[in-house]
Design a protein around this motif. Structure first.
Motif, PDB file in Angstrom:
ATOM      1  N   ALA A 213       0.807  -1.320  -0.101  1.00 11.27           N
ATOM      2  CA  ALA A 213       0.061   0.041  -0.039  1.00 11.27           C
ATOM      3  C   ALA A 213       0.835   1.324  -0.049  1.00 11.27           C
ATOM      4  N   GLY A 214       2.104   1.376   0.632  1.00 13.08           N
ATOM      5  CA  GLY A 214       2.827   2.359   0.798  1.00 13.08           C
ATOM      6  C   GLY A 214       3.762   2.688  -0.746  1.00 13.08           C
ATOM      7  N   TYR A 215       3.600   1.607  -1.521  1.00 14.74           N
ATOM      8  CA  TYR A 215       4.766   1.753  -2.811  1.00 14.74           C
ATOM      9  C   TYR A 215       4.560   2.946  -3.311  1.00 14.74           C
ATOM     10  N   GLN A 216       3.196   3.741  -3.827  1.00 17.08           N
ATOM     11  CA  GLN A 216       2.866   4.777  -4.524  1.00 17.08           C
ATOM     12  C   GLN A 216       3.405   5.860  -3.932  1.00 17.08           C
ATOM     13  N   VAL A 217       3.138   6.128  -2.464  1.00 12.58           N
ATOM     14  CA  VAL A 217       3.703   7.359  -1.842  1.00 12.58           C
ATOM     15  C   VAL A 217       5.164   7.406  -1.846  1.00 12.58           C
ATOM     16  N   ALA A 223      10.538  10.687  -6.517  1.00 12.99           N
ATOM     17  CA  ALA A 223      10.451  11.366  -7.824  1.00 12.99           C
ATOM     18  C   ALA A 223      10.514  12.772  -7.591  1.00 12.99           C
ATOM     19  N   VAL A 224       9.827  13.487  -6.487  1.00 11.89           N
ATOM     20  CA  VAL A 224       9.903  14.795  -6.289  1.00 11.89           C
ATOM     21  C   VAL A 224      11.198  15.264  -5.769  1.00 11.89           C
ATOM     22  N   GLY A 225      11.694  14.484  -4.829  1.00  9.30           N
ATOM     23  CA  GLY A 225      13.085  14.686  -4.378  1.00  9.30           C
ATOM     24  C   GLY A 225      14.004  14.818  -5.185  1.00  9.30           C
ATOM     25  N   SER A 226      14.226  13.782  -6.164  1.00  7.16           N
ATOM     26  CA  SER A 226      15.152  13.509  -7.094  1.00  7.16           C
ATOM     27  C   SER A 226      15.412  14.649  -7.965  1.00  7.16           C
ATOM     28  N   GLY A 233      15.327  17.683 -16.532  1.00  8.53           N
ATOM     29  CA  GLY A 233      15.123  18.330 -17.887  1.00  8.53           C
ATOM     30  C   GLY A 233      13.764  17.778 -18.453  1.00  8.53           C
ATOM     31  N   TYR A 234      13.313  18.110 -19.318  1.00  7.71           N
ATOM     32  CA  TYR A 234      12.275  17.711 -20.038  1.00  7.71           C
ATOM     33  C   TYR A 234      12.541  16.318 -20.566  1.00  7.71           C
ATOM     34  N   LYS A 235      11.550  15.408 -20.354  1.00  8.52           N
ATOM     35  CA  LYS A 235      11.705  14.043 -20.856  1.00  8.52           C
ATOM     36  C   LYS A 235      13.085  13.426 -20.286  1.00  8.52           C
ATOM     37  N   GLN A 236      13.543  13.701 -19.072  1.00  5.26           N
ATOM     38  CA  GLN A 236      14.814  13.215 -18.535  1.00  5.26           C
ATOM     39  C   GLN A 236      14.350  12.465 -17.260  1.00  5.26           C
ATOM     40  N   GLY A 237      13.236  12.233 -17.102  1.00  3.49           N
ATOM     41  CA  GLY A 237      12.745  11.828 -15.610  1.00  3.49           C
ATOM     42  C   GLY A 237      12.955  10.342 -15.538  1.00  3.49           C
ATOM     43  N   SER A 238      13.570   9.666 -14.623  1.00  2.31           N
ATOM     44  CA  SER A 238      13.997   8.317 -14.748  1.00  2.31           C
ATOM     45  C   SER A 238      12.920   7.518 -13.921  1.00  2.31           C
ATOM     46  N   GLN A 239      12.394   8.182 -12.878  1.00  2.00           N
ATOM     47  CA  GLN A 239      11.183   7.374 -11.977  1.00  2.00           C
ATOM     48  C   GLN A 239      10.206   7.011 -12.898  1.00  2.00           C
ATOM     49  N   SER A 240       9.763   7.827 -13.572  1.00  2.00           N
ATOM     50  CA  SER A 240       8.602   7.894 -14.499  1.00  2.00           C
ATOM     51  C   SER A 240       8.738   6.771 -15.887  1.00  2.00           C
ATOM     52  N   HIS A 241      10.018   7.274 -16.457  1.00  2.00           N
ATOM     53  CA  HIS A 241      10.234   6.583 -17.689  1.00  2.00           C
ATOM     54  C   HIS A 241      10.680   5.202 -17.582  1.00  2.00           C
ATOM     55  N   ASN A 242      11.336   4.947 -16.436  1.00  2.00           N
ATOM     56  CA  ASN A 242      11.622   3.464 -15.847  1.00  2.00           C
ATOM     57  C   ASN A 242      10.452   2.666 -15.286  1.00  2.00           C
ATOM     58  N   GLY A 243       8.992   3.199 -15.138  1.00  2.00           N
ATOM     59  CA  GLY A 243       8.115   2.373 -14.636  1.00  2.00           C
ATOM     60  C   GLY A 243       7.996   2.506 -13.081  1.00  2.00           C
ATOM     61  N   PHE A 244       8.840   3.063 -12.482  1.00  2.00           N
ATOM     62  CA  PHE A 244       8.720   3.042 -10.820  1.00  2.00           C
ATOM     63  C   PHE A 244       7.593   3.935 -10.428  1.00  2.00           C
ATOM     64  N   ALA A 253       0.736  13.224 -11.850  1.00  2.00           N
ATOM     65  CA  ALA A 253       0.999  14.281 -12.576  1.00  2.00           C
ATOM     66  C   ALA A 253       2.291  15.237 -12.190  1.00  2.00           C
ATOM     67  N   PHE A 254       1.886  15.568 -11.007  1.00  2.00           N
ATOM     68  CA  PHE A 254       2.687  16.817 -10.273  1.00  2.00           C
ATOM     69  C   PHE A 254       4.170  16.107  -9.917  1.00  2.00           C
ATOM     70  N   SER A 255       3.998  14.839  -9.435  1.00  2.00           N
ATOM     71  CA  SER A 255       5.585  14.204  -9.157  1.00  2.00           C
ATOM     72  C   SER A 255       6.198  14.217 -10.403  1.00  2.00           C
ATOM     73  N   SER A 256       5.707  13.582 -11.532  1.00  2.00           N
ATOM     74  CA  SER A 256       6.387  13.515 -12.855  1.00  2.00           C
ATOM     75  C   SER A 256       6.752  15.054 -13.396  1.00  2.00           C
ATOM     76  N   TRP A 257       6.143  16.049 -13.207  1.00  2.00           N
ATOM     77  CA  TRP A 257       6.481  17.351 -13.519  1.00  2.00           C
ATOM     78  C   TRP A 257       7.766  17.918 -12.558  1.00  2.00           C
ATOM     79  N   ALA A 258       7.416  17.642 -11.280  1.00  2.00           N
ATOM     80  CA  ALA A 258       8.496  18.107 -10.259  1.00  2.00           C
ATOM     81  C   ALA A 258       9.970  17.300 -10.557  1.00  2.00           C
ATOM     82  N   GLU A 259       9.699  16.046 -10.926  1.00  2.00           N
ATOM     83  CA  GLU A 259      11.054  15.297 -11.187  1.00  2.00           C
ATOM     84  C   GLU A 259      11.703  15.935 -12.288  1.00  2.00           C
ATOM     85  N   GLU A 260      11.075  16.547 -13.327  1.00  2.00           N
ATOM     86  CA  GLU A 260      11.842  16.894 -14.501  1.00  2.00           C
ATOM     87  C   GLU A 260      12.105  18.479 -14.461  1.00  2.00           C
ATOM     88  N   GLN A 261      11.295  19.216 -13.814  1.00  2.00           N
ATOM     89  CA  GLN A 261      11.581  20.766 -13.862  1.00  2.00           C
ATOM     90  C   GLN A 261      11.911  21.208 -12.307  1.00  2.00           C
TER      91      GLN A 261
END
Length: 357
Positions: A213-217, A223-226, A233-244, A253-261
């Protein structure tokens, strides 16, 4: 600034749409994402032009006159999910007609924002105000709360803010908040299923079930911290692009944005939302009719609740409820109806002096 048209409002909406399209385009690279989500999101922006154009043509008063029919239709669609609804992510609250799939809850939010100002246009008048408002709100809440706790939460915030805008005494609202604060942990929470209880509390200590249950959080906060200060950088997010990162195009979506921006980009999005809320508040203040002010309050309540819950959940500060981030998360139902709601607000602002004696 009492202008008939305020260009600041559509410009802020457009800026958030750009952020949304950028987020969905990079989240589409995740192996968890369904194929074709970016072109579908672009189609959603185009499709939203139809209800916005219709509202622009109809004007404020015609929209108010249509409110009872739209609300009745929205209730019927929401009720039909119990019979013919499709289950998505464990919730049977979607309707499918051929190639078209949509979530009636989004249309119900729009209809409620339009309907409540009609029944509350006379302002607070004692018990009959509550009777009229609850006759509209409770059927909508009853149809939603059994399937979608996050959606019910948003409806509840909308209702509370609109009642305050209708000049209900503030101490009534305080009593309602206290009553809910006592009733939920003592009467509601103990009767929830164990998985529902876990979903509401796991954010407090996600590492007690790091692979459950805690995996998503956990993955969201990583992702946000990294992303650091400036992001990867844009389209350089490893957490989302690698499926984590799960649901990188919707719930996170906010986590994905914050990782890259990075922190800078995350704060920029919050500033844009702040600008949107500031303009909606200003438009309400510049509107002389109480009915219009109540409608603006509903729009603020809906969008404010969704932004707070989505971003709070992405940062591990609030429970995960599946509430989307307005104009940024992927989803045609949410995108089209949110743009229609904002278009309605702009039309009401345009016509704010019509019919005022």
């Amino acid at each position: 600034m009492n202008l008939k048209y305020d260009l600041r409002f559509p410009l802020v909406v457009a800026a958030l749409l750009v952020v949304g399209l950028m987020t969905v385009s990079t989240a589409a690279l995740s192996p968890r994402a369904a194929p074709g989500i970016f072109p579908k999101q672009v189609i959603g922006v185009v499709l939203a032009a139809l209800p916005v154009a219709l509202l622009w043509w109809a004007g404020r008063d015609r929209a108010y006159r249509a409110a009872p029919y739209l609300f009745a239709g929205a209730l019927l669609l929401q009720a039909s999910t119990f019979v013919i609804g499709k289950e998505v992510n464990g919730q049977q609250n979607w309707l499918v007609f051929g190639p078209v799939q949509f979530q009636p809850l989004e249309f119900l939010k729009f209809a409620l924002i339009l309907m409540l100002p009609v029944v509350l246009r006379g302002g607070y008048q004692g018990v009959k105000t509550y009777a009229a408002a609850l006759a509209v709100f409770l059927p909508a809440l009853a149809l939603v709360v059994l399937q979608d706790f996050g959606g019910a939460l948003v409806l509840g915030v909308m209702f509370g803010v609109m009642m305050l805008a209708a000049r209900v005494p503030w101490w009534h609202a305080l009593l309602a908040v206290v009553a809910l604060g006592v009733a939920f942990p003592t009467l509601v929470y103990p009767h929830l299923e164990p998985y529902q209880q876990k979903r509401l509390t796991i954010f407090l200590d996600p590492y007690q079930e790091p692979r459950g249950a805690g995996y998503q959080v956990i993955q969201s906060t990583i992702a946000v911290g990294s992303g650091g200060v400036q992001g990867k950088g844009y389209k350089q997010g490893s957490q989302s692009h690698n499926g984590f990162l799960p649901e990188a195009h919707t719930d996170f979506a906010f986590s994905s944005w914050a990782e890259e921006q990075g922190l800078v980009g995350g704060l920029a999005v919050l500033v844009l939302y702040g600008a949107l809320f500031w303009r909606l508040s200003g438009m309400a203040a510049e509107s002389p009719r109480l009915q219009d002010q109540i409608l603006f309050a509903g729009v603020l309540g809906q969008l404010g609740a969704q932004v707070l819950e989505n971003v709070g959940a992405a940062l591990g500060l609030l429970p995960l409820t599946g509430v989307t981030l307005p104009l940024i998360s992927y989803g045609l139902s949410s995108l089209v109806t949110t743009l229609a709601t904002l278009g309605l607000a702009y039309v009401v602002y345009r016509d704010r002096y019509g019919g005022v004696i």
